[in-house]
Design a protein around this motif. Structure first.
Motif, PDB file in Angstrom:
ATOM      1  N   HIS A  53       5.455   0.322  -2.788  1.00 44.35           N
ATOM      2  CA  HIS A  53       6.449   0.944  -3.671  1.00 44.35           C
ATOM      3  C   HIS A  53       7.883   0.719  -3.201  1.00 44.35           C
ATOM      4  O   HIS A  53       8.584   1.670  -2.860  1.00 44.35           O
ATOM      5  CB  HIS A  53       6.172   2.442  -3.824  1.00 44.35           C
ATOM      6  CG  HIS A  53       4.966   2.739  -4.665  1.00 44.35           C
ATOM      7  ND1 HIS A  53       4.968   2.688  -6.040  1.00 44.35           N
ATOM      8  CD2 HIS A  53       3.699   3.080  -4.317  1.00 44.35           C
ATOM      9  CE1 HIS A  53       3.767   2.988  -6.504  1.00 44.35           C
ATOM     10  NE2 HIS A  53       2.964   3.237  -5.479  1.00 44.35           N
TER      11      HIS A  53
ATOM     12  N   LEU B 293      -2.741  11.505  -6.098  1.00 44.44           N
ATOM     13  CA  LEU B 293      -3.039  11.480  -4.668  1.00 44.44           C
ATOM     14  C   LEU B 293      -4.272  12.301  -4.291  1.00 44.44           C
ATOM     15  O   LEU B 293      -4.814  12.151  -3.198  1.00 44.44           O
ATOM     16  CB  LEU B 293      -1.840  11.985  -3.855  1.00 44.44           C
ATOM     17  CG  LEU B 293      -0.583  11.106  -3.898  1.00 44.44           C
ATOM     18  CD1 LEU B 293       0.547  11.754  -3.117  1.00 44.44           C
ATOM     19  CD2 LEU B 293      -0.866   9.704  -3.357  1.00 44.44           C
TER      20      LEU B 293
ATOM     21  N   ARG C 111      -5.455   2.834 -12.465  1.00 42.50           N
ATOM     22  CA  ARG C 111      -6.286   1.674 -12.092  1.00 42.50           C
ATOM     23  C   ARG C 111      -6.418   1.544 -10.572  1.00 42.50           C
ATOM     24  O   ARG C 111      -7.507   1.366 -10.046  1.00 42.50           O
ATOM     25  CB  ARG C 111      -5.700   0.388 -12.681  1.00 42.50           C
ATOM     26  CG  ARG C 111      -6.450  -0.096 -13.921  1.00 42.50           C
ATOM     27  CD  ARG C 111      -5.671  -1.239 -14.535  1.00 42.50           C
ATOM     28  NE  ARG C 111      -4.262  -0.827 -14.724  1.00 42.50           N
ATOM     29  CZ  ARG C 111      -3.211  -1.623 -14.647  1.00 42.50           C
ATOM     30  NH1 ARG C 111      -3.370  -2.880 -14.375  1.00 42.50           N
ATOM     31  NH2 ARG C 111      -1.979  -1.173 -14.836  1.00 42.50           N
ATOM     32  N   HIS C 112      -5.296   1.614  -9.922  1.00 42.85           N
ATOM     33  CA  HIS C 112      -5.307   1.474  -8.458  1.00 42.85           C
ATOM     34  C   HIS C 112      -5.524   2.865  -7.838  1.00 42.85           C
ATOM     35  O   HIS C 112      -4.620   3.685  -7.823  1.00 42.85           O
ATOM     36  CB  HIS C 112      -3.969   0.874  -8.002  1.00 42.85           C
ATOM     37  CG  HIS C 112      -3.925   0.577  -6.551  1.00 42.85           C
ATOM     38  ND1 HIS C 112      -4.176  -0.670  -6.035  1.00 42.85           N
ATOM     39  CD2 HIS C 112      -3.675   1.385  -5.484  1.00 42.85           C
ATOM     40  CE1 HIS C 112      -4.063  -0.624  -4.720  1.00 42.85           C
ATOM     41  NE2 HIS C 112      -3.767   0.603  -4.360  1.00 42.85           N
TER      42      HIS C 112
ATOM     43  N   LEU D 220      -4.075   9.540   1.434  1.00 46.40           N
ATOM     44  CA  LEU D 220      -3.714  10.662   2.314  1.00 46.40           C
ATOM     45  C   LEU D 220      -4.875  11.637   2.558  1.00 46.40           C
ATOM     46  O   LEU D 220      -4.664  12.700   3.133  1.00 46.40           O
ATOM     47  CB  LEU D 220      -2.522  11.434   1.724  1.00 46.40           C
ATOM     48  CG  LEU D 220      -1.174  10.704   1.667  1.00 46.40           C
ATOM     49  CD1 LEU D 220      -0.135  11.562   0.967  1.00 46.40           C
ATOM     50  CD2 LEU D 220      -0.691  10.335   3.071  1.00 46.40           C
TER      51      LEU D 220
HETATM   52  C1  HEC Z   1      -1.675  -0.796  -1.769  1.00 45.34           C
HETATM   53  C2  HEC Z   1      -0.543  -0.565  -2.640  1.00 45.34           C
HETATM   54  C3  HEC Z   1      -0.127   0.867  -2.917  1.00 45.34           C
HETATM   55  C4  HEC Z   1       0.113   1.864  -2.013  1.00 45.34           C
HETATM   56  C5  HEC Z   1       0.008   1.840  -0.498  1.00 45.34           C
HETATM   57  C6  HEC Z   1       0.563   3.009  -2.790  1.00 45.34           C
HETATM   58  N1  HEC Z   1       0.571   2.700  -4.110  1.00 45.34           N
HETATM   59 FE1  HEC Z   1       1.131   3.904  -5.607  1.00 45.34          FE
HETATM   60  N2  HEC Z   1       0.668   2.500  -6.968  1.00 45.34           N
HETATM   61  C7  HEC Z   1       0.233   1.223  -6.660  1.00 45.34           C
HETATM   62  C8  HEC Z   1      -0.029   0.475  -7.894  1.00 45.34           C
HETATM   63  C9  HEC Z   1      -0.531  -0.954  -7.990  1.00 45.34           C
HETATM   64  C10 HEC Z   1       0.294   1.366  -8.933  1.00 45.34           C
HETATM   65  C11 HEC Z   1       0.230   1.002 -10.408  1.00 45.34           C
HETATM   66  C12 HEC Z   1      -0.504   1.939 -11.218  1.00 45.34           C
HETATM   67  C13 HEC Z   1      -1.877   1.573 -11.701  1.00 45.34           C
HETATM   68  O1  HEC Z   1      -2.703   1.071 -10.954  1.00 45.34           O
HETATM   69  O2  HEC Z   1      -2.097   1.842 -12.876  1.00 45.34           O
HETATM   70  C14 HEC Z   1       0.707   2.621  -8.316  1.00 45.34           C
HETATM   71  C15 HEC Z   1       1.072   3.778  -9.016  1.00 45.34           C
HETATM   72  C16 HEC Z   1       1.506   4.945  -8.442  1.00 45.34           C
HETATM   73  C17 HEC Z   1       1.897   6.119  -9.176  1.00 45.34           C
HETATM   74  C18 HEC Z   1       1.914   6.303 -10.689  1.00 45.34           C
HETATM   75  C19 HEC Z   1       3.235   5.854 -11.212  1.00 45.34           C
HETATM   76  C20 HEC Z   1       3.402   6.110 -12.671  1.00 45.34           C
HETATM   77  O3  HEC Z   1       4.565   6.004 -13.120  1.00 45.34           O
HETATM   78  O4  HEC Z   1       2.454   6.432 -13.360  1.00 45.34           O
HETATM   79  C21 HEC Z   1       2.296   7.046  -8.266  1.00 45.34           C
HETATM   80  C22 HEC Z   1       2.813   8.447  -8.550  1.00 45.34           C
HETATM   81  C23 HEC Z   1       2.144   6.459  -6.981  1.00 45.34           C
HETATM   82  N3  HEC Z   1       1.642   5.171  -7.116  1.00 45.34           N
HETATM   83  C24 HEC Z   1       2.448   7.103  -5.790  1.00 45.34           C
HETATM   84  C25 HEC Z   1       2.154   6.588  -4.559  1.00 45.34           C
HETATM   85  C26 HEC Z   1       2.371   7.313  -3.339  1.00 45.34           C
HETATM   86  C27 HEC Z   1       3.013   8.692  -3.212  1.00 45.34           C
HETATM   87  C28 HEC Z   1       1.919   6.514  -2.329  1.00 45.34           C
HETATM   88  C29 HEC Z   1       1.849   6.835  -0.869  1.00 45.34           C
HETATM   89  C30 HEC Z   1       1.248   8.090  -0.471  1.00 45.34           C
HETATM   90  C31 HEC Z   1       1.437   5.289  -2.930  1.00 45.34           C
HETATM   91  N4  HEC Z   1       1.592   5.363  -4.280  1.00 45.34           N
HETATM   92  C32 HEC Z   1       0.912   4.224  -2.219  1.00 45.34           C
HETATM   93  C33 HEC Z   1       0.040   0.703  -5.410  1.00 45.34           C
HETATM   94  C34 HEC Z   1       0.161   1.390  -4.233  1.00 45.34           C
END
Ligand code: HEC
Length: 247
Positions: free
Chosen positions: A160, A209, A216-217, A223
Motif C-alpha cells: 500500500h 482485517l 479478493r485479496h 494481523l
Molecule cells: C501482499 C499485499 C498486501 C498487503 C501486505 C496488504 N494489503 Fe491491503 N490490499 C491489497 C490488495 C491487492 C487490495 C485490493 C483489494 C482486493 O483484493 O479486492 C487491498 C485492499 C485493502 C483494503 C480495501 C480498500 C478498499 O478501498 O476497499 C484495505 C482497507 C486494506 N487493503 C488495508 C490493508 C492494511 C491495513 C494492511 C496492513 C495491515 C494491508 N492492507 C496489507 C494488498 C495488500
C-alpha cells in the motif's frame, strides 16, 4: 454501692485523662514498630522528552516498565506524568527492580498491563550499579504515529504505497494514511467507509482485517498473530469523533 458526686468527679479528673494518655501511648508504640526498610533492587532513572501522551484513551497507559524474559506482561511499572508538556524533559524513577526483570522499557501497556508497543528500552540483566540510567531522548508516543509505525509501516506499506503504486489506490504511508482512511469510501464496496469515526465495528478496515473472504485479496491473516494491534486499531477508530469524517 453509690458514689458521691465528689468521688465521681475525682474519678473523672484522674482516671479518664490517664486512660486516654495510655491509649495514646499504645498508638505511639505501633508506629515505632513500623520499620522502614530501604527498597530492594535497583532503581531506574529515566529521562525523556515525550510528546503525544494525551492522545491515548483511558485503557492504555504510557509507562516505564520492567519485563521478564518471556512475558509481555510487566512485572512493575510507573505511569509517565500526563501533565508534562509535549517535548519537555521529564525525569522519572522506577525502583524495586529485582533479578527477574530482564528489560526496562518505555512503552504502552493496556489495562492488563500487557505491552502493546515499546519505544525504547535497555537490558536490565547486565546491570552492575544500583542505579540504571535510560535517556530515551525525544519520543513521539502519539497514538496515531504509533499505529503508523507499528501497524502500517510494518505490515501494509509493502503493498500500500511504498513503491510507486498502492493496492486498491490506498496509500497507507506516513503522512497519507490518515486522510486516505478516515471517512473515505471503500473502492471494493462503495457502501462502506474504510474508517467510520467512532464506529470501529462498522468500518471496512476492521472487517477486512478480521475476516477472510471480504475482498479478493484476503487480509484476515495479516494481523491475526498480533491481536493487540487489531484491538489498537479498533480503539483508535472508536475514539475518533464524528467531525473527523472527511466526506
Ligand atoms: C501482499 C499485499 C498486501 C498487503 C501486505 C496488504 N494489503 Fe491491503 N490490499 C491489497 C490488495 C491487492 C487490495 C485490493 C483489494 C482486493 O483484493 O479486492 C487491498 C485492499 C485493502 C483494503 C480495501 C480498500 C478498499 O478501498 O476497499 C484495505 C482497507 C486494506 N487493503 C488495508 C490493508 C492494511 C491495513 C494492511 C496492513 C495491515 C494491508 N492492507 C496489507 C494488498 C495488500
Amino acid at each position: 454501692m453509690r458514689f458521691s458526686p465528689l468521688v465521681c468527679s475525682v474519678f473523672c479528673i484522674i482516671f479518664v485523662p490517664l486512660w486516654l494518655s495510655l491509649a495514646g501511648c499504645d498508638d505511639g508504640r505501633i508506629h515505632e514498630e513500623t520499620v522502614i526498610r530501604p527498597q530492594e533492587g535497583a532503581t531506574l532513572k529515566l529521562t525523556a522528552r515525550v510528546s503525544g501522551m494525551k492522545s491515548w484513551p483511558e485503557k492504555y497507559s504510557v509507562v516505564v516498565a520492567g519485563f521478564g524474559a518471556d512475558s509481555d506482561y510487566d512485572i512493575l511499572s510507573k505511569v509517565l506524568p500526563q501533565t508534562a508538556a509535549d517535548g519537555r524533559e521529564i525525569t522519572l524513577y522506577l525502583s524495586g527492580i529485582g533479578q527477574e526483570v530482564a528489560t526496562l522499557e518505555l512503552c504502552v501497556v493496556n489495562r492488563l498491563r500487557k505491552r502493546i508497543v515499546s519505544y525504547c528500552g535497555m537490558d536490565a540483566t547486565a546491570a552492575v550499579a544500583d542505579t540504571l540510567c535510560l535517556d530515551a531522548g525525544a519520543v513521539d508516543v502519539e497514538m496515531y504515529s504509533t499505529i503508523q509505525r507499528w501497524v502500517f509501516n510494518e505490515n501494509c506499506v509493502a503493498c500500500h504505497g511504498r513503491s510507486t503504486s498502492a493496492a486498491a489506490g490506498l496509500y497507507l504511508t506516513e503522512g497519507r494514511s490518515y486522510a486516505a482512511l478516515v471517512g473515505r469510501r471503500s473502492a471494493a464496496d462503495s457502501t462502506q467507509l474504510l474508517v467510520a469515526p467512532g464506529r470501529a465495528q462498522e468500518s471496512f478496515l476492521h472487517t477486512v482485517l478480521n475476516r477472510n473472504g471480504v475482498i479478493r485479496h484476503d487480509h484476515g491473516d495479516i494481523l491475526s498473530a498480533k491481536p493487540s494491534l487489531l484491538t489498537l486499531l479498533d480503539d483508535w477508530m472508536d475514539q475518533l469523533e464524528e467531525e473527523d469524517e472527511m466526506e
